[in-house]
Write a protein that holds these residues in place. Structure first.
Motif, short mmCIF file in Angstrom:
data_model
loop_
_atom_site.label_atom_id
_atom_site.label_comp_id
_atom_site.label_asym_id
_atom_site.label_seq_id
_atom_site.Cartn_x
_atom_site.Cartn_y
_atom_site.Cartn_z
N ILE A 178 -6.06 -4.76 -1.33
CA ILE A 178 -5.97 -5.11 -0.09
C ILE A 178 -6.46 -3.75 0.64
O ILE A 178 -6.30 -2.74 0.31
N LYS A 194 1.60 -8.16 1.60
CA LYS A 194 0.30 -8.34 2.17
C LYS A 194 -0.46 -9.08 1.26
O LYS A 194 -0.16 -9.03 -0.06
N PRO A 195 -1.40 -9.96 1.68
CA PRO A 195 -1.69 -10.02 3.04
C PRO A 195 -0.43 -10.91 3.53
O PRO A 195 0.31 -11.26 3.00
N ALA A 232 -8.32 -9.27 5.44
CA ALA A 232 -7.74 -8.40 3.99
C ALA A 232 -8.76 -7.68 3.53
O ALA A 232 -8.41 -6.89 2.76
#
Length: 558
Positions: free
Chosen positions: A87, A299-300, A77
């Protein structure tokens, strides 16, 4: 992680100058040609590439080609947390891994003569029998001829600068400056200095200009400790300076009154709360993008052990001076977390050879753990300084679906599957993307209207919930016939309803879930909920839900 897996290594980066996107793309293409099943990238770009949208950078597009070939792609990440949208791995076809702590720590400490204990790092033995040793700062142990010759003399890099009679049998205090981070000075050389001067051990205090640097537990052959906190370093120096006796006329030290002992950090401690999201682990949901408000992609994807990871190390390696000559090294970062997931993906691929890349990612995501070893919520560190004092429960933007559960991932029950064509439709749905898609893939876009929210991901992320929307997800049963019941918790500012609330699905069959979300109250920050599918055979499928409510109202003139 996968003992029988074969490993192929492709070198695309070099310590002296790094590398370029073209080098990494060439390595990815070669791996695909060689028929690998999984690609693990413990690298991220140092800046976001320009272009129509973040997803159309050369590395991500090369990885999309790898996914087309059936390769599961794992990427770190990035270590730019804890700020939001930090990110560095963002595309939906990439499985992005953040870093969490495990419960094994190697805690070293120094106990001062005033009974103050300061924690630090260092895989070092302690001083003998916990007896007290006199503290001597490097700047007070100089040879007369050395004074003023070297502005970095306190870093203890040259034994000839110091008077052995002053240092012998005492704890030598050295400074740890930015030069250590850059490799211009080394702990290894300072230890050689201390050893040649017959010091009882070494204590490194942190220069206040070294902020937010993650120190790995460094192997030391003699008693030693590095105090990583500038504030704790001040405590040490204040005690040391207040204990000195100086000649009133010459101002020279005539007595060193400060004493201490080093407890040692070789023995592991397993009492820590774990897992917890490390402060440096990059956070989602998406990067800032001038072409996209957001991509509505979580995300992650997941977090895995990434802090203080023991791994094999080449004794001839020169990437880290501190580990030269060592066969193992302990390091921290999302780069340490990604290989854990790559190995577990290999085990899943071995058990389910026909799984697509997205099916592997789904199995890892939907079975992830949401609680720490004590049954409480997984915590996330929120600050560089004193991170354990600045933490709160982790959200999906900190940990994705949660902390990886190796056993659960091998028996997920249901999976969410997405294809290369789905990812292409998503890219084609971005305004103005058609020529860029054709340039990278040679394929022509149709009239795609697919948004990120339409991808069949094992999560739902909505950055702009205005009024109401319906999200569809399709699950496929890869286990035995099973009946599932559906439960959910709604994010703040929204109501949720999922249909059907119960369903039977046979082996190999599919079931479409409809998720109705209705905005009830404006909320400028993300709020979180969760959808759970509970099977009669014991399978539990978790789907994180992240929503920002932004209600707009139409007005008419009266």
């Amino acid at each position: 992680m996968a003992p029988r897996a074969h490993i192929a290594v492709y070198k695309s980066l070099y310590k002296s100058f790094g590398g370029f996107a073209a080098d990494v793309v060439a390595a990815i293409d070669q791996a695909a040609q060689d028929g690998v099943d999984i690609i693990s990238l413990s690298i991220t770009p140092n800046r976001r590439p320009p272009g129509i949208a973040t997803f159309f950078n050369p590395i991500d597009m090369a990885l999309l080609s790898a996914v087309k070939a059936g390769i599961f792609v794992v990427q770190a990440a990035g270590n730019t947390g804890p700020s939001p949208k930090s990110i560095s791995s963002f595309s939906p076809w990439i499985f992005t891994v953040g870093a969490a702590a495990h419960d094994r720590i190697y805690s070293n400490s120094i106990v001062l003569g005033n009974n103050v204990t300061i924690t630090g790092v260092g895989l070092a033995p302690g001083t003998d029998n916990d007896g007290m040793y006199t503290l001597v700062s490097a700047i007070h142990a100089l040879n007369d001829t050395s004074a003023g010759n070297d502005m970095y003399i306190s870093e203890c890099q040259d034994a000839s600068n110091f008077n052995q009679d002053i240092v012998r049998g005492n704890l030598l205090i050295c400074s740890y400056s930015i030069r250590f981070v850059l490799g211009l000075s080394t702990i290894k050389q300072a230890l050689e200095t201390a050893k040649s001067l017959s010091a009882a051990g070494v204590v490194f205090y942190m220069d206040p200009y070294v902020i937010g640097f993650q120190l790995n537990p460094i192997p030391m052959r003699i008693p030693g400790i590095v105090i990583p906190s500038p504030d704790d370093s001040k405590v040490l120096l204040q005690y040391y300076n207040s204990s000195l006796v100086k000649d009133e006329t010459t101002k020279k030290v005539v007595k060193f009154g400060g004493v201490a002992y080093i407890s040692g950090g070789i023995k592991a401690n397993f009492s820590s709360s774990a897992p917890k999201i490390m402060y440096y682990s990059a956070r989602g949901p998406d990067p800032e993008d001038s072409f996209l408000d957001t991509a509505d992609i979580l995300k992650p994807n997941i977090v895995a052990p990434g802090n203080y990871i023991w791994a094999a190390w080449s004794s001839l390696g020169t990437d880290s001076v501190e580990f030269q000559g060592e066969n193992f090294a302990m390091m921290s970062g999302t780069s340490m977390a990604a290989p854990h997931i790559a190995g577990l993906a290999a085990l899943i691929k071995q058990r389910f050879p026909l799984f697509t890349p997205s099916a592997i990612g789904s199995a890892l995501s939907t079975t992830a753990s949401l609680n720490d070893r004590n049954g409480g919520p997984i915590m996330a560190q929120r600050a560089y300084s004193n991170p354990d004092l600045n933490q709160s429960p982790a959200t999906p933007f900190d940990m994705g679906s949660g902390f990886v559960n190796a056993t659960g991932a091998l028996d997920p029950g249901l999976i969410f599957d997405s294809s290369y064509d789905d990812y292409m439709s998503f890219l084609c749905g971005i305004n103005g993307s058609s020529p860029v898609v054709f340039n990278y893939t040679g394929e022509t876009c149709g009239n795609s209207t697919m948004n990120a929210i339409d991808l069949n991901l094992p999560s739902i992320t909505i950055s702009n919930l205005n009024q109401s929307t319906i999200v569809h997800r399709t699950v496929t049963n890869i286990g035995s016939n099973e009946t599932y019941s559906v439960g959910w918790s709604a994010p703040y500012g929204a109501s949720v309803k999922v249909t059907p609330t119960h369903f039977f699905v046979g082996n190999g069959e599919k079931q479409v879930l409809s998720v109705f979300l209705n905005a009830t109250m404006n909320n400028t920050i993300a709020s979180y909920g969760r959808i759970g599918l509970f099977g009669t055979q014991g399978h539990v499928v978790n789907i994180p839900l992240s929503v920002i409510v932004k209600i707009s109202y139409n007005t008419t003139a009266g």
